[in-house]
Design a protein around this motif. Structure first.
Motif, short mmCIF file in Angstrom:
data_model
loop_
_atom_site.label_atom_id
_atom_site.label_comp_id
_atom_site.label_asym_id
_atom_site.label_seq_id
_atom_site.Cartn_x
_atom_site.Cartn_y
_atom_site.Cartn_z
N UNK A 247 0.83 -1.20 0.00
CA UNK A 247 0.00 0.00 0.00
C UNK A 247 0.87 1.25 0.00
N UNK A 248 1.95 1.24 0.79
CA UNK A 248 2.87 2.38 0.83
C UNK A 248 3.49 2.61 -0.54
N UNK A 249 3.93 1.54 -1.19
CA UNK A 249 4.53 1.66 -2.52
C UNK A 249 3.54 2.23 -3.52
N UNK A 250 2.31 1.75 -3.49
CA UNK A 250 1.28 2.24 -4.40
C UNK A 250 0.99 3.71 -4.15
N UNK A 251 0.87 4.08 -2.88
CA UNK A 251 0.53 5.46 -2.53
C UNK A 251 1.61 6.44 -2.97
N UNK A 252 2.86 6.16 -2.61
CA UNK A 252 3.93 7.09 -2.92
C UNK A 252 4.35 7.03 -4.38
N UNK A 253 4.19 5.89 -5.02
CA UNK A 253 4.52 5.80 -6.45
C UNK A 253 3.56 6.65 -7.27
N UNK A 254 2.27 6.58 -6.96
CA UNK A 254 1.29 7.39 -7.69
C UNK A 254 1.45 8.87 -7.36
N UNK A 283 -7.19 4.07 -3.62
CA UNK A 283 -8.33 3.89 -2.72
C UNK A 283 -9.15 2.66 -3.10
N UNK A 284 -9.16 2.32 -4.38
CA UNK A 284 -9.88 1.14 -4.83
C UNK A 284 -9.09 -0.14 -4.57
N UNK A 285 -7.75 -0.07 -4.72
CA UNK A 285 -6.93 -1.27 -4.62
C UNK A 285 -6.54 -1.65 -3.20
N UNK A 286 -6.53 -0.69 -2.28
CA UNK A 286 -6.09 -0.97 -0.91
C UNK A 286 -6.84 -2.14 -0.26
N UNK A 288 -8.26 -4.69 -1.66
CA UNK A 288 -7.88 -5.93 -2.33
C UNK A 288 -6.48 -6.37 -1.88
N UNK A 289 -5.58 -5.41 -1.71
CA UNK A 289 -4.23 -5.74 -1.28
C UNK A 289 -4.25 -6.41 0.09
N UNK A 290 -4.99 -5.83 1.01
CA UNK A 290 -5.05 -6.40 2.36
C UNK A 290 -5.84 -7.71 2.38
N UNK A 291 -6.86 -7.80 1.53
CA UNK A 291 -7.66 -9.04 1.49
C UNK A 291 -6.85 -10.20 0.92
N UNK A 292 -6.02 -9.92 -0.07
CA UNK A 292 -5.24 -10.99 -0.71
C UNK A 292 -4.04 -11.41 0.13
N UNK A 293 -3.47 -10.46 0.88
CA UNK A 293 -2.23 -10.75 1.59
C UNK A 293 -2.43 -11.09 3.07
N UNK A 294 -3.59 -10.84 3.62
CA UNK A 294 -3.82 -11.07 5.05
C UNK A 294 -4.81 -12.21 5.25
#
Length: 315
Positions: A247-254, A283-286, A288-294
């Motif tokens: 999530x950090x990578x996605x946020x700061x990369x964008x 905001x849409x992907x966050x 999914x990221x946590x659902x897939x990895x946690x």
């Protein structure tokens, strides 16, 4: 161009994403789907965390607040664009425009601070596991969120109030789908040196401190993980950071993409696309990221769906 006061004009004109009438239905449908997925995904995260007692931990408390910030950002920007496209009216009032700018700054900044707080939480969990429950007390977690909200609100009000003192020209067309403060300031006939200096200085400080905290936390985390003798232990320790790091990578990369786009090119289309990547996609992907990895989130969601299904079948 003749300068006018904001109290005498009707407002701004949001040019949106495209002028082509043939593309309007496609853009409307795409953003409607993105909006619904964003709201539903983040609401499910909040419901899953609140309904499962196993997730009543600092990490998931911060995650639910991050989802709340994502919902607020989406509600601030996308519905107005969809309504304007539906009724074929691109106008937005002065009050509505500056309010939208203010709320985007508040919740965008809150997300930035929450990511730093979550990095600190992971740092304490991995580097000081025996003291984790002592350090990350509920009172401290609530205080961190409230302090983050206070800081971002003060920052947003500062920029918004400084922009309100400006006089604007008669051509009030914003080449964007929402009132981005930098685009609004470009329309003024007043001297914008103070506003521009404030935006770049405060934004650099406001973004730099949380980012520095994140980098420091992960430097310490990596150092601690490498000292674990077993490969399995290293993987287990670092796997708890996978979702947050993504999530950090996605946020700061964008965010970096938006900054580079505005600095390198004056193309309004490229700037809008870059802002979409920053203000809509993460905001849409966050969720999914946590659902897939946690696995904890997956289990909580399955339990939540089972309860909903049971209540529907057994009223």
């Amino acid at each position: 161009m003749k300068p006018i006061n904001q109290t005498t004009a009707s407002g701004f004109l949001l040019l949106g994403l495209t002028d082509g009438p043939g593309l309007q239905p496609l853009v409307f449908s795409l953003f409607l789907v993105i909006y619904l997925v964003t709201i539903l995904g983040n609401l499910l995260i909040i419901l899953a965390v609140s309904s499962d007692s196993h997730l009543h931990t600092p990490m998931y408390f911060f995650l639910s607040n991050l989802s709340f910030a994502d919902i607020c950002i989406s509600n601030t920007t996308i519905p107005k664009m969809l309504v304007n496209m539906q009724i074929q009216d691109r106008n937005i009032s002065y009050t509505g425009c500056f309010s939208q700018s203010c709320f985007v700054l508040i919740f965008g900044g809150l997300e930035n601070c929450l990511l730093a707080v979550m990095a600190y939480d992971r740092y304490v969990a991995i580097c000081h596991p025996l003291r984790y429950t002592v350090i990350m007390k509920p009172r401290l977690c609530i205080l961190q969120v409230l302090l983050s909200l206070l800081v971002t609100t003060v920052n947003a009000l500062l920029h918004t109030l400084m922009a309100l003192r400006l006089s604007f020209c008669t051509e009030l067309q914003i080449p964007h789908f929402f009132c981005e403060l930098t685009q609004v300031i470009k329309l003024t006939c007043s001297d914008t040196f103070i506003n521009t200096l404030l935006i770049y200085s405060v934004t650099s400080l406001f973004a730099g401190i949380p980012l520095s905290g994140i980098i420091f936390s992960y430097t310490q985390i990596i150092s601690s993980v490498l000292r674990i003798p077993s490969v399995g232990g290293r993987y287990k320790a670092f796997s708890t950071c996978g979702s947050h790091l993504s999530v950090v990578t996605l946020f700061y990369a964008t965010a970096f993409g938006v900054y580079m786009s505005s600095a390198v090119t004056d193309s309004s289309i490229k700037n809008v696309v870059a802002s979409v990547m920053y203000i809509v996609i993460p905001q849409m992907l966050n969720p999914f990221i946590y659902s897939l990895k946690s696995r904890e989130i997956q289990g909580a969601l399955r339990h939540l769906f089972s309860r909903i299904l049971f209540l529907r079948l057994c009223p």
